[in-house]
Design a protein around this motif. Structure first.
Motif, PDB file in Angstrom:
ATOM      1  N   ALA A   1     -90.291  56.425  42.699  1.00  0.00           N
ATOM      2  CA  ALA A   1     -91.139  57.615  42.617  1.00  0.00           C
ATOM      3  C   ALA A   1     -92.479  57.330  41.950  1.00  0.00           C
ATOM      4  N   THR A   2     -92.500  56.333  41.076  1.00  0.00           N
ATOM      5  CA  THR A   2     -93.703  56.102  40.286  1.00  0.00           C
ATOM      6  C   THR A   2     -94.426  54.856  40.771  1.00  0.00           C
ATOM      7  N   LEU A   3     -95.727  54.966  40.916  1.00  0.00           N
ATOM      8  CA  LEU A   3     -96.557  53.861  41.407  1.00  0.00           C
ATOM      9  C   LEU A   3     -97.733  53.681  40.462  1.00  0.00           C
ATOM     10  N   TYR A   4     -98.053  52.419  40.179  1.00  0.00           N
ATOM     11  CA  TYR A   4     -99.114  52.078  39.224  1.00  0.00           C
ATOM     12  C   TYR A   4    -100.089  51.102  39.874  1.00  0.00           C
ATOM     13  N   TRP A   5    -101.354  51.249  39.527  1.00  0.00           N
ATOM     14  CA  TRP A   5    -102.361  50.231  39.832  1.00  0.00           C
ATOM     15  C   TRP A   5    -102.865  49.667  38.506  1.00  0.00           C
ATOM     16  N   TYR A   6    -102.813  48.335  38.397  1.00  0.00           N
ATOM     17  CA  TYR A   6    -103.315  47.636  37.223  1.00  0.00           C
ATOM     18  C   TYR A   6    -104.449  46.703  37.644  1.00  0.00           C
ATOM     19  N   GLN A   7    -105.388  46.506  36.733  1.00  0.00           N
ATOM     20  CA  GLN A   7    -106.441  45.512  36.902  1.00  0.00           C
ATOM     21  C   GLN A   7    -106.192  44.383  35.910  1.00  0.00           C
ATOM     22  N   GLN A   8    -106.178  43.142  36.399  1.00  0.00           N
ATOM     23  CA  GLN A   8    -105.965  41.996  35.515  1.00  0.00           C
ATOM     24  C   GLN A   8    -107.134  41.041  35.643  1.00  0.00           C
ATOM     25  N   ILE A   9    -107.966  41.019  34.629  1.00  0.00           N
ATOM     26  CA  ILE A   9    -109.080  40.076  34.580  1.00  0.00           C
ATOM     27  C   ILE A   9    -108.538  38.732  34.104  1.00  0.00           C
ATOM     28  N   LEU A  10    -109.132  37.653  34.597  1.00  0.00           N
ATOM     29  CA  LEU A  10    -108.651  36.302  34.312  1.00  0.00           C
ATOM     30  C   LEU A  10    -108.477  36.071  32.813  1.00  0.00           C
ATOM     31  N   GLY A  11    -107.283  35.634  32.432  1.00  0.00           N
ATOM     32  CA  GLY A  11    -107.010  35.320  31.030  1.00  0.00           C
ATOM     33  C   GLY A  11    -106.608  36.512  30.189  1.00  0.00           C
ATOM     34  N   GLN A  12    -106.470  37.675  30.810  1.00  0.00           N
ATOM     35  CA  GLN A  12    -106.092  38.875  30.065  1.00  0.00           C
ATOM     36  C   GLN A  12    -104.814  39.488  30.621  1.00  0.00           C
ATOM     37  N   GLY A  13    -104.281  40.453  29.889  1.00  0.00           N
ATOM     38  CA  GLY A  13    -103.123  41.180  30.373  1.00  0.00           C
ATOM     39  C   GLY A  13    -103.549  42.292  31.317  1.00  0.00           C
TER      40      GLY A  13
ATOM     41  N   ILE B   1    -104.378  53.571  37.100  1.00  0.00           N
ATOM     42  CA  ILE B   1    -103.903  54.874  37.514  1.00  0.00           C
ATOM     43  C   ILE B   1    -102.400  54.821  37.712  1.00  0.00           C
ATOM     44  N   GLN B   2    -101.745  55.946  37.400  1.00  0.00           N
ATOM     45  CA  GLN B   2    -100.301  56.074  37.566  1.00  0.00           C
ATOM     46  C   GLN B   2    -100.022  57.334  38.368  1.00  0.00           C
ATOM     47  N   PHE B   3     -99.210  57.184  39.434  1.00  0.00           N
ATOM     48  CA  PHE B   3     -98.789  58.307  40.263  1.00  0.00           C
ATOM     49  C   PHE B   3     -97.302  58.579  40.029  1.00  0.00           C
ATOM     50  N   GLN B   4     -96.950  59.841  40.018  1.00  0.00           N
ATOM     51  CA  GLN B   4     -95.551  60.252  40.079  1.00  0.00           C
ATOM     52  C   GLN B   4     -95.433  61.003  41.405  1.00  0.00           C
ATOM     53  N   ASN B   5     -94.678  60.422  42.357  1.00  0.00           N
ATOM     54  CA  ASN B   5     -94.689  60.901  43.741  1.00  0.00           C
ATOM     55  C   ASN B   5     -96.145  60.876  44.221  1.00  0.00           C
TER      56      ASN B   5
ATOM     57  N   SER C   1     -91.831  51.875  39.914  1.00  0.00           N
ATOM     58  CA  SER C   1     -90.606  51.996  39.123  1.00  0.00           C
ATOM     59  C   SER C   1     -89.804  53.171  39.643  1.00  0.00           C
ATOM     60  N   LEU C   2     -88.502  53.099  39.365  1.00  0.00           N
ATOM     61  CA  LEU C   2     -87.591  54.091  39.911  1.00  0.00           C
ATOM     62  C   LEU C   2     -87.880  55.475  39.350  1.00  0.00           C
ATOM     63  N   ARG C   3     -88.169  55.492  38.071  1.00  0.00           N
ATOM     64  CA  ARG C   3     -88.444  56.763  37.419  1.00  0.00           C
ATOM     65  C   ARG C   3     -89.714  56.638  36.614  1.00  0.00           C
ATOM     66  N   GLY C   4     -90.296  57.739  36.247  1.00  0.00           N
ATOM     67  CA  GLY C   4     -91.506  57.720  35.454  1.00  0.00           C
ATOM     68  C   GLY C   4     -91.260  57.477  33.989  1.00  0.00           C
ATOM     69  N   ARG C   5     -89.998  57.535  33.573  1.00  0.00           N
ATOM     70  CA  ARG C   5     -89.711  57.338  32.166  1.00  0.00           C
ATOM     71  C   ARG C   5     -89.885  55.876  31.773  1.00  0.00           C
ATOM     72  N   LEU C   6     -90.215  55.635  30.539  1.00  0.00           N
ATOM     73  CA  LEU C   6     -90.563  54.288  30.086  1.00  0.00           C
ATOM     74  C   LEU C   6     -89.399  53.313  30.149  1.00  0.00           C
ATOM     75  N   ASN C   7     -88.180  53.779  30.166  1.00  0.00           N
ATOM     76  CA  ASN C   7     -87.052  52.853  30.155  1.00  0.00           C
ATOM     77  C   ASN C   7     -86.746  52.270  31.526  1.00  0.00           C
ATOM     78  N   SER C   8     -87.598  52.536  32.491  1.00  0.00           N
ATOM     79  CA  SER C   8     -87.423  51.992  33.826  1.00  0.00           C
ATOM     80  C   SER C   8     -88.408  50.842  34.008  1.00  0.00           C
TER      81      SER C   8
END
Lengths: 115, 111
Positions: free
Chosen positions: A30-42, A47-51, A95-102
């Motif tokens: 249900a939950t989808l995330y977009w992350y940006q990773q610059i070289l050498g960084q985390g 943005i985070q979507f729920q559905n 992730s399966l759920r939006g909760r942090l334990n997923s």
């Protein structure tokens, strides 16, 4: 189960051009995330979507970045116009759920080079 | 910045040795997660430790959490060349429900 699919794998554009990335999450996530990773960084959350609704876009540069999640499944991230500092790997995760334990499941990313 | 930090930034060891890295964070957390990233690939989830847990094991991996010091340590025993990768801790921030990644530790295991 099939993993998170992203395309393209690599993209090279000139500054001020536009670009779009596509993500297909794991089926049923249900939950989808977009992350940006610059070289050498985390990875940094963009943005985070729920559905198909936005949960968090506080770090998305909204003057140039946009994202949508059609029908709560696939998602696209667009940059228009691109700047040199946008050169990075763009990671999609679900992730399966939006909760942090997923735990998050990541795709292999799109490496963007802006020249 | 709310981003936590791993220490050291880079670590090089011989195959068979143990490797330890630490993660410090700044906010109150719901949990802390560790991920692995091979060069040119996405991140892979390794282990999750909740804020009310102090230690957790998964195979050769042992993770501890000290919420009073806002720190976590990661230990892998009997390292293998295939363990060469970057490792990231990620804070599950309770208040905002965000998962915030640190800058990572690059581990090289020499055969």
């Amino acid at each position: 189960e099939a993993g998170v699919a992203q395309s393209p794998r690599y993209k090279i554009i000139e500054k001020r051009q536009s670009v779009a990335f596509w993500c297909n999450p794991i089926s049923g996530h249900a939950t989808l995330y977009w992350y940006q990773q610059i070289l050498g960084q985390g990875p940094k959350l963009l943005i985070q979507f729920q559905n198909n609704g936005v949960v968090d876009d506080s770090q998305l540069p909204k003057d140039r970045f946009s994202a949508e999640r059609l029908k709560g499944v696939d998602s696209t991230l667009k940059i228009q116009p691109a700047k040199l500092e946008d050169s990075a790997v763009y990671l999609c995760a679900s992730s399966l759920r939006g909760r942090l334990n997923s735990p998050l499941h990541f795709g292999n990313g799109t490496r963007l080079t802006v020249t | 910045s709310q981003q936590g930090e791993e220490d050291p930034q880079a670590l090089s060891i011989q195959e068979g040795e143990n490797a330890t890295m630490n993660c410090s964070y700044k906010t109150s957390i719901n949990n802390l997660q560790w991920y692995r990233q091979n060069s040119g690939r996405g991140l892979v989830h390794l282990i999750l430790i909740r804020s009310n847990e102090r230690e957790k094991h998964s195979g050769r991996l042992r993770v501890t959490l000290d919420t009073s010091k806002k720190s976590s340590s990661w230990l892998i025993t009997a390292s293998r060349a295939a363990d060469t990768a970057s490792y990231f801790c990620a804070e599950g921030q309770g208040g905002s429900e965000k998962l915030v990644f640190g800058k990572g530790t690059k581990l090289t295991v020499n055969p």
